[in-house]
Design an enzyme around this catalytic site. Sequence first.
Site, PDB file in Angstrom:
ATOM      1  N   PHE A   1       0.827  -1.202   0.000  1.00 39.01           N
ATOM      2  CA  PHE A   1       0.000   0.000   0.000  1.00 39.01           C
ATOM      3  C   PHE A   1       0.866   1.260   0.000  1.00 39.01           C
ATOM      4  O   PHE A   1       1.985   1.259   0.512  1.00 39.01           O
ATOM      5  CB  PHE A   1      -0.891   0.036   1.253  1.00 39.01           C
ATOM      6  CG  PHE A   1      -1.948  -1.017   1.272  1.00 39.01           C
ATOM      7  CD1 PHE A   1      -3.206  -0.772   0.747  1.00 39.01           C
ATOM      8  CD2 PHE A   1      -1.692  -2.264   1.825  1.00 39.01           C
ATOM      9  CE1 PHE A   1      -4.189  -1.744   0.768  1.00 39.01           C
ATOM     10  CE2 PHE A   1      -2.670  -3.243   1.855  1.00 39.01           C
ATOM     11  CZ  PHE A   1      -3.918  -2.981   1.322  1.00 39.01           C
ATOM     12  N   HIS A   2       0.316   2.338  -0.531  1.00 40.65           N
ATOM     13  CA  HIS A   2       0.908   3.665  -0.363  1.00 40.65           C
ATOM     14  C   HIS A   2       0.860   3.982   1.129  1.00 40.65           C
ATOM     15  O   HIS A   2       0.059   3.404   1.864  1.00 40.65           O
ATOM     16  CB  HIS A   2       0.076   4.679  -1.157  1.00 40.65           C
ATOM     17  CG  HIS A   2       0.717   6.014  -1.297  1.00 40.65           C
ATOM     18  ND1 HIS A   2       0.649   6.974  -0.311  1.00 40.65           N
ATOM     19  CD2 HIS A   2       1.444   6.554  -2.305  1.00 40.65           C
ATOM     20  CE1 HIS A   2       1.298   8.052  -0.712  1.00 40.65           C
ATOM     21  NE2 HIS A   2       1.797   7.830  -1.921  1.00 40.65           N
ATOM     22  N   TYR A   3       1.688   4.893   1.577  1.00 40.25           N
ATOM     23  CA  TYR A   3       1.678   5.226   3.006  1.00 40.25           C
ATOM     24  C   TYR A   3       0.436   6.004   3.412  1.00 40.25           C
ATOM     25  O   TYR A   3       0.117   6.100   4.590  1.00 40.25           O
ATOM     26  CB  TYR A   3       2.944   5.992   3.410  1.00 40.25           C
ATOM     27  CG  TYR A   3       3.088   7.355   2.775  1.00 40.25           C
ATOM     28  CD1 TYR A   3       2.477   8.481   3.330  1.00 40.25           C
ATOM     29  CD2 TYR A   3       3.837   7.513   1.607  1.00 40.25           C
ATOM     30  CE1 TYR A   3       2.610   9.726   2.738  1.00 40.25           C
ATOM     31  CE2 TYR A   3       3.975   8.755   1.010  1.00 40.25           C
ATOM     32  CZ  TYR A   3       3.357   9.855   1.578  1.00 40.25           C
ATOM     33  OH  TYR A   3       3.485  11.086   0.991  1.00 40.25           O
ATOM     34  N   ARG A   4      -0.295   6.548   2.449  1.00 42.80           N
ATOM     35  CA  ARG A   4      -1.513   7.296   2.773  1.00 42.80           C
ATOM     36  C   ARG A   4      -2.684   6.356   3.009  1.00 42.80           C
ATOM     37  O   ARG A   4      -2.697   5.225   2.542  1.00 42.80           O
ATOM     38  CB  ARG A   4      -1.852   8.268   1.650  1.00 42.80           C
ATOM     39  CG  ARG A   4      -0.866   9.398   1.553  1.00 42.80           C
ATOM     40  CD  ARG A   4      -1.310  10.435   0.554  1.00 42.80           C
ATOM     41  NE  ARG A   4      -0.364  11.536   0.573  1.00 42.80           N
ATOM     42  CZ  ARG A   4       0.086  12.139  -0.504  1.00 42.80           C
ATOM     43  NH1 ARG A   4      -0.336  11.765  -1.700  1.00 42.80           N
ATOM     44  NH2 ARG A   4       0.943  13.132  -0.394  1.00 42.80           N
TER      45      ARG A   4
END
Length: 182
Positions: free
Chosen positions: A127-130
């Site tokens: 996943f993206h960190y957001r």
Amino acid sequence: MAQDPNHLIWLDMEMTGLEPDRDRIIEIALVITDSQLNTIAEAPVIAVHQPESVLDAMDDWNKNTHGKSGLIDRVRASTVSEAEAEARMLAFLQEWVPARTSPMCGNSICQDRRFLARYMPAFEAWFHYRNLDVSTLKELAKRWRPEVYKGVDKKGKHEALADIHESIGELRHYRDNFLRLA
């Protein structure tokens, strides 16, 4: 089945409790949507096997909730380990979304991310960190537009796939009734 960096990865998990230091993951579901929240794909829901000692350590709320839904029985019957569940989910994601492009989407997903970081770090790293956390809009609507907040119909089944579909529906509701997109 092409990867698209605009696809969104929706995640929900059921756990034996809320503390990653002592509780474990018992169910995982994933849904891929496009940017307009249309479902593109669903991963098979996985009941993650846990030993009886882990299930016995659950509090009454979790025993009751996961017992009524049949999840405890599915966890006992499952032969899928945490490592195998992680590998299956990663294989599914690789078909649909490039690594580190989609935020983790769902309701209160910081909790899910904590468990993934502890027990399935390669999966969490995809996943993206957001985060795209629907609960942020829920909390804002509750305070700023209570009539919009009250318009959400949630069943609260605490079944991973059903909860994802509720979260997607809830975000649609907030998009249509709370956010000004025009």
